[in-house]
Write a protein that holds these residues in place. Structure first.
Motif, short mmCIF file in Angstrom:
data_model
loop_
_atom_site.label_atom_id
_atom_site.label_comp_id
_atom_site.label_asym_id
_atom_site.label_seq_id
_atom_site.Cartn_x
_atom_site.Cartn_y
_atom_site.Cartn_z
N SER A 178 -13.49 42.69 -34.72
CA SER A 178 -14.65 42.97 -33.85
C SER A 178 -14.37 42.82 -32.38
N GLY A 179 -13.14 42.46 -32.01
CA GLY A 179 -12.86 42.24 -30.60
C GLY A 179 -13.43 40.92 -30.13
N PHE A 180 -13.92 40.89 -28.90
CA PHE A 180 -14.44 39.66 -28.31
C PHE A 180 -15.97 39.69 -28.27
N PRO A 181 -16.61 38.53 -28.27
CA PRO A 181 -18.07 38.50 -28.16
C PRO A 181 -18.55 39.16 -26.87
N ASP A 182 -19.68 39.81 -26.93
CA ASP A 182 -20.29 40.41 -25.74
C ASP A 182 -21.08 39.32 -25.03
N ILE A 183 -20.42 38.64 -24.12
CA ILE A 183 -21.01 37.46 -23.49
C ILE A 183 -22.23 37.82 -22.67
N GLU A 184 -22.17 38.91 -21.91
CA GLU A 184 -23.31 39.29 -21.07
C GLU A 184 -24.55 39.58 -21.93
N ALA A 206 -15.02 31.04 -18.57
CA ALA A 206 -15.25 31.70 -17.28
C ALA A 206 -16.24 32.85 -17.43
N ALA A 207 -16.15 33.60 -18.52
CA ALA A 207 -17.07 34.72 -18.75
C ALA A 207 -18.50 34.22 -18.93
N VAL A 208 -18.65 33.11 -19.66
CA VAL A 208 -19.99 32.56 -19.86
C VAL A 208 -20.56 32.05 -18.53
N VAL A 212 -24.03 33.56 -16.83
CA VAL A 212 -25.19 32.72 -16.53
C VAL A 212 -25.50 32.76 -15.04
N GLU A 213 -24.46 32.68 -14.23
CA GLU A 213 -24.67 32.66 -12.77
C GLU A 213 -25.27 33.97 -12.28
N SER A 214 -24.85 35.08 -12.84
CA SER A 214 -25.29 36.39 -12.34
C SER A 214 -26.57 36.90 -12.99
N LEU A 215 -26.87 36.41 -14.22
CA LEU A 215 -27.99 36.98 -14.96
C LEU A 215 -29.18 36.05 -15.14
N ARG A 216 -28.96 34.75 -15.18
CA ARG A 216 -30.02 33.84 -15.59
C ARG A 216 -30.13 32.63 -14.66
N ASP A 217 -31.37 32.35 -14.26
CA ASP A 217 -31.63 31.09 -13.55
C ASP A 217 -32.64 30.25 -14.33
#
Length: 324
Positions: A178-184, A206-208, A212-217
Motif C-alpha cells: 500500500s505504500g506509505f500512509p497518507d498523513i495529510e 516530520a510529515a506528521v 499538523v502545523e499547516s492544516l490544524r490548530d
C-alpha cells in the motif's frame, strides 16, 4: 508478591531476569523481565520506557509495551538494526532466557493525556509504546483509531492482536502493498480536539508535524523519537562547568559534550541515549544560561533554565553551575 512500588522516577535500578523470549517477527524479539525474588516492580504508565544495561556496557532505552497494571513483569520488544549502534544486535543475538540484566527506570517522557478522541500513528517498532496506549483507550471505551505502517504484514509486530482488539479501528499500511500512509489526509479528517500520538521513523514524524502545523490548530500532537532530529549547526565554543556538589570546575571543549567531561571527572552519572531524547541525564542548573539541543523539554521548561540534558546541551554563558 510484595506491595507495588511507586511510579519510577528514572533513578531506580533493579537486577531482573529474562523470564521469556519470543521472536515476534524475523527481526523483532520480545523479552519479559521479572524480579528473580518475585518482588513487585515499579509501577509505570503507558508511554514509559526503561533503560537496559547490556552485558557489553551499552545502555539502551526501550518502550514498555505490556500491561501497566501487571507489576510482576516488564515487556519490551527490540528490532534488530544492522546499521545501528550495536545495542539491538546484542539483544537479538545474545540475550537469553535466565540472563540477569540491570534495568533503570521506568521513566515517562511520552505520557498519554485525556481526550475525547485519539489518533495513533505508528511506524515499524514505533508500535511498542503505541500498543500499550491503544489497549488502555480501548479498555476505557474511548474513541480511537490506529494507523500502523510497516514494510510488510509479516514484519509488523503485535498487528494481529491489535486487529483482534480494535477491528476496523486498526488500519494496517504495509509498504510493499500500500505504500506509505497518507498523513495529510489522516490529519485533515480527525475531529476537533483529537489527540494525535505518533512514534516511528524520523521521516514519518516530520510529515506528521508538518501536516499538523499547516492544516490544524484544533488538535494536539504528541511525538516520541527514537533518533534525535537534525538541527542546524551552531558554533561550538569552550565553556566552564562547575559541579557544585563535587566541588570541581571543568572546561568543556568544542569537541566534547558536558556529559563526556562529567564522566571523565566524577564518573557516576545516569545517561542513556546521548541524543537528548530519553531524559536520563537531565540535570538541575544552579547558575548560567544553557543552550538546549534536546527533544524533550517544552519551550516553557527551556525558558525557565531549571534543567538541561547534558548529553547534548551546551552553554550560552561562559560558565554553567550544575547540581552534580
Amino acid at each position: 508478591m510484595s506491595d507495588p512500588k511507586p511510579p519510577g522516577d528514572g533513578e531506580a535500578h533493579a537486577e531482573l531476569v529474562v523470564a521469556r523470549r519470543v521472536e515476534v517477527t524475523a527481526e523483532v524479539v520480545m523479552l519479559e523481565l521479572r524480579s528473580p525474588e518475585r518482588v513487585a516492580l515499579s509501577l509505570w504508565t503507558v508511554g514509559a520506557h526503561i533503560d537496559l544495561v547490556l552485558p557489553s556496557g551499552r545502555i539502551r532505552q526501550y518502550s514498555l509495551c505490556g500491561d501497566p497494571t501487571d507489576n510482576s513483569v516488564y515487556v519490551i520488544a527490540v528490532q534488530r538494526q544492522e546499521t545501528g549502534r550495536g545495542g539491538s544486535v546484542e539483544v537479538c543475538d545474545s540475550i537469553a532466557v535466565g540472563q540477569l540484566l540491570t534495568v533503570r527506570g521506568p521513566r515517562n517522557h511520552f505520557p498519554m493525556g485525556d481526550s475525547v478522541n485519539y489518533l495513533f500513528i505508528a511506524g515499524g517498532i514505533g508500535i511498542t509504546p503505541i500498543s500499550a496506549m491503544v489497549r488502555e483507550v480501548a479498555s476505557a471505551q474511548r474513541d480511537w483509531k490506529l494507523v500502523y505502517g510497516g514494510r510488510a504484514l509479516d514484519q509488523m509486530p503485535f498487528l494481529n492482536e491489535l486487529v483482534e482488539l480494535g477491528g476496523d479501528r486498526v488500519v494496517p499500511v504495509p509498504q510493499d502493498e500500500s505504500g506509505f500512509p497518507d498523513i495529510e489526509a489522516l490529519v485533515g479528517e480527525v475531529p476537533t480536539g483529537t489527540a494525535i500520538y505518533c512514534c516511528g521513523p524520523s521521516p514519518m514524524l516530520a510529515a506528521v508535524e508538518l501536516a499538523v502545523e499547516s492544516l490544524r490548530d484544533d488538535v494536539s500532537l504528541h511525538i516520541e523519537r527514537f533518533v534525535a532530529p537534525d538541527v542546524a549547526a551552531s558554533p561550538r565554543l569552550s565553556f566552564e562547568v562547575e559541579l557544585r556538589r563535587s566541588g570541581v570546575t571543568v572546561v568543556v571543549p568544542p569537541e566534547k559534550s558536558i556529559l563526556e567531561v562529567v564522566l571523565d571527572t566524577i564518573g557516576d552519572v545516569d545517561f542513556s541515549c546521548e541524543q537528548g531524547i530519553c531524559g536520563a541525564c537531565e540535570t538541575k542548573i544552579l547558575e548560567g544560561r544553557p543552550e538546549h539541543h534536546d527533544s524533550l523539554l517544552s519551550e516553557e521548561e527551556r525558558e525557565s533554565n531549571a534543567t538541561m540534558m547534558i548529553c547534548v546541551g551546551r552553554s550560552k554563558t561562559g560558565k554553567l553551575v550544575l547540581d552534580l
